[in-house]
Motif scaffolding. Structure first.
Motif, PDB file in Angstrom:
ATOM      1  N   PRO A 166       0.803  -1.232   0.000  1.00 22.00           N
ATOM      2  CA  PRO A 166       0.000   0.000   0.000  1.00 22.00           C
ATOM      3  C   PRO A 166       0.830   1.273   0.000  1.00 22.00           C
ATOM      4  O   PRO A 166       0.377   2.313  -0.458  1.00 22.00           O
ATOM      5  CB  PRO A 166      -0.832  -0.125   1.282  1.00 22.00           C
ATOM      6  CG  PRO A 166      -0.070  -1.067   2.157  1.00 22.00           C
ATOM      7  CD  PRO A 166       0.604  -2.026   1.225  1.00 22.00           C
ATOM      8  N   VAL A 167       2.078   1.201   0.498  1.00 18.36           N
ATOM      9  CA  VAL A 167       2.897   2.400   0.554  1.00 18.36           C
ATOM     10  C   VAL A 167       3.255   2.898  -0.842  1.00 18.36           C
ATOM     11  O   VAL A 167       3.522   4.087  -1.052  1.00 18.36           O
ATOM     12  CB  VAL A 167       4.167   2.121   1.385  1.00 18.36           C
ATOM     13  CG1 VAL A 167       5.102   1.173   0.642  1.00 18.36           C
ATOM     14  CG2 VAL A 167       4.888   3.421   1.712  1.00 18.36           C
ATOM     15  N   PHE A 168       3.248   1.996  -1.822  1.00 18.94           N
ATOM     16  CA  PHE A 168       3.602   2.370  -3.191  1.00 18.94           C
ATOM     17  C   PHE A 168       2.371   2.708  -4.033  1.00 18.94           C
ATOM     18  O   PHE A 168       2.488   2.867  -5.248  1.00 18.94           O
ATOM     19  CB  PHE A 168       4.364   1.222  -3.876  1.00 18.94           C
ATOM     20  CG  PHE A 168       5.719   0.972  -3.279  1.00 18.94           C
ATOM     21  CD1 PHE A 168       6.727   1.914  -3.388  1.00 18.94           C
ATOM     22  CD2 PHE A 168       5.974  -0.212  -2.601  1.00 18.94           C
ATOM     23  CE1 PHE A 168       7.976   1.681  -2.844  1.00 18.94           C
ATOM     24  CE2 PHE A 168       7.219  -0.448  -2.048  1.00 18.94           C
ATOM     25  CZ  PHE A 168       8.227   0.495  -2.163  1.00 18.94           C
ATOM     26  N   PHE A 169       1.202   2.818  -3.386  1.00 17.03           N
ATOM     27  CA  PHE A 169      -0.010   3.108  -4.160  1.00 17.03           C
ATOM     28  C   PHE A 169       0.091   4.417  -4.951  1.00 17.03           C
ATOM     29  O   PHE A 169      -0.310   4.468  -6.122  1.00 17.03           O
ATOM     30  CB  PHE A 169      -1.233   3.149  -3.236  1.00 17.03           C
ATOM     31  CG  PHE A 169      -2.483   3.573  -3.950  1.00 17.03           C
ATOM     32  CD1 PHE A 169      -3.175   2.685  -4.764  1.00 17.03           C
ATOM     33  CD2 PHE A 169      -2.971   4.875  -3.828  1.00 17.03           C
ATOM     34  CE1 PHE A 169      -4.321   3.084  -5.443  1.00 17.03           C
ATOM     35  CE2 PHE A 169      -4.113   5.278  -4.496  1.00 17.03           C
ATOM     36  CZ  PHE A 169      -4.789   4.377  -5.304  1.00 17.03           C
ATOM     37  N   PRO A 170       0.610   5.527  -4.376  1.00 15.48           N
ATOM     38  CA  PRO A 170       0.720   6.756  -5.180  1.00 15.48           C
ATOM     39  C   PRO A 170       1.596   6.582  -6.414  1.00 15.48           C
ATOM     40  O   PRO A 170       1.294   7.136  -7.485  1.00 15.48           O
ATOM     41  CB  PRO A 170       1.334   7.764  -4.198  1.00 15.48           C
ATOM     42  CG  PRO A 170       0.993   7.238  -2.850  1.00 15.48           C
ATOM     43  CD  PRO A 170       1.032   5.749  -2.983  1.00 15.48           C
TER      44      PRO A 170
END
Length: 286
Positions: free
Chosen positions: A107-111
């Motif tokens: 989720p941390v790499f979603f952007p």
């Protein structure tokens, strides 16, 4: 011992089969040659006997105008080749980065994934011609005092569009690599970056080489669109000659030069595709 070491000799049945295959192959080649010549002759006859063929020949296939315009168009083609060279480098780098960004997990790499997804969706949907207009007239409008060469703007526009295409092809190849390859690499102590660089991306490239090569063949043709920005390339040179001679032969010359530019890559693509298909059918490593 002598019987065992004697050279193997094909049986009469095998020799008969080989002879039959050679005869069938020669017959197929002969039929293909005859049918091709017949089709070409009929098509040529229909064109030549058309009521207005002479006017069309003078307008599109004038040998004198073709010989006169060829050096200028060839000089313009050199600009297309330079744009293609630099655009290929940019597309290869940016396309790979986008594919990697879309493959990041967590989720941390979603952007980052959302940014890469938005980029590919946007530039795969926009026509190349519109991107050329937006880049060619939009970027110089930000600061009119700075003059940017048209070839640079064209390279940027072409790179923006084809980076999105190449990124999606690479992403599809990366997703086609079995997850066990990633797990095995990580179990050996490789980091995520090394797993991508040493394990996933090499296998993905082998899977999507034909599709990637087709994209670069398309890019070879689309570099001719930079003429809409005023770049004096092969198509613009053909347009200049056409405006002075009122003859469309220069466009035919430019088209043949683009075909000659793309032909080696097209043949290489077909060769690689056929070779990979043969290796798959024989159980080789793809």
């Amino acid at each position: 011992m002598t019987d065992r070491t004697a050279a193997w000799q094909p049986s009469a049945l095998e020799l008969d089969r080989r002879l039959h295959r050679r005869r069938a192959s020669r017959r197929s080649v002969l039929i293909a040659l005859v049918s091709t010549v017949a089709f070409a002759a009929i098509a040529g006859w229909l064109v030549v006997t058309s009521p207005n063929w002479e006017a069309v020949r003078q307008t599109f296939f004038n040998v004198e105008i073709a010989a006169e315009s060829f050096p200028r168009i060839l000089e313009g083609l050199w600009l297309n080749i330079r744009v293609l060279f630099f655009a290929t480098i940019v597309v290869a780098i940016v396309g790979t980065l986008l594919a990697v960004m879309r493959s990041l997990r967590g989720p941390v790499f979603f952007p980052v994934r959302a940014l890469a997804t938005g980029y590919t969706d946007l530039f795969r949907g926009l026509p190349v011609l519109i991107v050329l207009y937006l880049v060619g007239f939009g970027i110089p409008g930000l600061n009119p005092e700075v003059r940017i060469p048209v070839a640079v703007l064209g390279t940027i526009a072409i790179s923006l569009c084809y980076s999105a295409y190449v990124a999606e092809v690479l992403r599809a190849g990366m997703e086609a690599v079995h997850p066990s390859q990633r797990v095995a690499a990580r179990s050996l102590g490789l980091s995520h970056a090394k797993t991508l660089r040493l394990v996933v991306i090499p296998q993905a490239l082998r899977k999507v080489v034909p599709a990637l090569m087709n994209d670069f063949v398309s890019m070879q043709k689309d570099v001719g669109l930079i003429s809409v920005l005023g770049a004096v390339d092969a198509i613009r040179q053909a347009q200049i000659v056409q405006a002075t001679t009122y003859n469309f032969t220069p466009y035919v010359v430019a088209g043949l030069l683009f075909v000659a530019l793309s032909f080696p890559m097209i043949r290489l693509t077909d060769h690689v595709s056929a070779r990979m298909a043969t290796r798959e059918q024989t159980g080789g490593t793809v």
